[in-house]
Write an enzyme that holds these catalytic residues in place. Structure first.
Site, mmCIF file in Angstrom:
data_model
loop_
_atom_site.group_PDB
_atom_site.id
_atom_site.type_symbol
_atom_site.label_atom_id
_atom_site.label_comp_id
_atom_site.label_asym_id
_atom_site.label_seq_id
_atom_site.Cartn_x
_atom_site.Cartn_y
_atom_site.Cartn_z
ATOM 1 N N ASP A 35 16.354 0.596 1.373
ATOM 2 C CA ASP A 35 15.668 1.199 2.520
ATOM 3 C C ASP A 35 14.424 0.379 2.832
ATOM 4 O O ASP A 35 13.480 0.336 2.040
ATOM 5 C CB ASP A 35 15.290 2.650 2.187
ATOM 6 C CG ASP A 35 14.849 3.433 3.405
ATOM 7 O OD1 ASP A 35 14.891 2.881 4.526
ATOM 8 O OD2 ASP A 35 14.468 4.613 3.253
ATOM 9 N N ASP B 124 17.899 -0.202 9.306
ATOM 10 C CA ASP B 124 17.007 -0.596 8.213
ATOM 11 C C ASP B 124 17.434 -0.086 6.848
ATOM 12 O O ASP B 124 16.620 -0.047 5.920
ATOM 13 C CB ASP B 124 15.583 -0.116 8.515
ATOM 14 C CG ASP B 124 15.476 1.398 8.615
ATOM 15 O OD1 ASP B 124 16.527 2.068 8.671
ATOM 16 O OD2 ASP B 124 14.339 1.914 8.635
ATOM 17 N N GLU B 125 18.707 0.277 6.681
ATOM 18 C CA GLU B 125 19.135 0.734 5.362
ATOM 19 C C GLU B 125 20.618 0.469 5.140
ATOM 20 O O GLU B 125 21.404 0.382 6.074
ATOM 21 C CB GLU B 125 18.832 2.220 5.155
ATOM 22 C CG GLU B 125 19.474 3.142 6.160
ATOM 23 C CD GLU B 125 19.103 4.594 5.939
ATOM 24 O OE1 GLU B 125 19.011 5.027 4.773
ATOM 25 O OE2 GLU B 125 18.918 5.302 6.940
#
Length: 238
Positions: free
Chosen positions: A10, A105-106
């Site tokens: 993350d 974003d993860e």
């Protein structure tokens, strides 16, 4: 001990961190990415400095201005964020044959059986975090666990730039989850959480005391999932 090893990667305050990296004068200052002040838009992302003022993503921009009047407000640069996202994923791919990107974003990585290549789970997680930082000057928090649900929770435990190893033994998993808010369970949104609170259920421990039959009768299929997840059971593949 469960032999499956899952990482949740993350990126930390991704949009805001990119803006601070690209604009050194903004580093260490409360930065809010989102709509222009004075409009009816919302916050897309907030730096950790802005979060200290209570600014959160999806918050009305007017509320963000009220909470953090001295903040730096910038418009999103989605092309830049998407470019950096592709770069992050390209760094992750050599570490695992199974990379599941779940947002800009993860991502989840199945690291089962990679110890001969990269060492222990903690060693390989540090290697991943180091390569992201060295290549992009951005930080990531990583959760290590026997399944996706627990890895996601673990990655939130020591942000920013933290690596968290969740328990792998069943009894320790249950004990680890117990004090957390019930809302940490996937699928428990605002409405369901309000219903649970009215029932006197505020922690995962409270959920763990309820039978499968009771939860299914009260919440249907969601109750079945709640019963499994509050015990750390998640068999979903990557």
């Amino acid at each position: 001990m469960n032999s499956r090893i899952v990482f949740h990667i993350d990126m930390d305050a991704f949009f805001a961190s990119i803006e601070q990296r690209d604009n050194p004068a903004w580093r260490g200052k409360p930065l809010i990415v989102g709509a222009r002040p004075g409009t009816r838009g919302v916050v897309s992302a907030a730096s950790y400095e802005a979060r200290k003022f209570g600014v959160r993503s999806a918050m009305p921009i007017s509320e963000a201005v009220r909470r953090c009047p001295g903040g730096i407000f910038v418009r999103p640069r989605m092309e830049a964020y998407e470019r950096e996202s592709r770069a992050v994923m390209s760094i992750l791919e050599p570490f695992s044959p199974v990379v599941e990107q779940v947002s800009i974003d993860e991502a989840f990585l199945d690291m089962t059986g990679t110890d001969r290549l990269f060492g222990t789970a903690l060693q390989s997680a540090r290697m991943v975090a180091d390569r992201v930082r060295e290549a992009l000057n951005l930080t990531a928090s990583i959760g290590i666990a026997p399944n996706k649900f627990l890895a996601k929770i673990a990655s939130d435990c020591n942000k920013p730039n933290g690596i968290t190893l969740a328990p792998f033994e069943e009894d320790k998993i249950i004990e680890w989850l117990a004090p957390m808010p019930a809302a940490r369970i996937w699928g428990i949104g605002k409405k369901t959480n309000e219903v649970l609170k009215k029932m006197g259920i505020s922690t995962v421990s409270d959920l763990q005391k309820l039978s499968r039959e009771f939860l299914v009768e009260r919440f249907g299929k969601q109750g079945e999932e709640m019963h499994a997840l509050c015990r750390g059971v998640d068999d979903r593949p990557l």
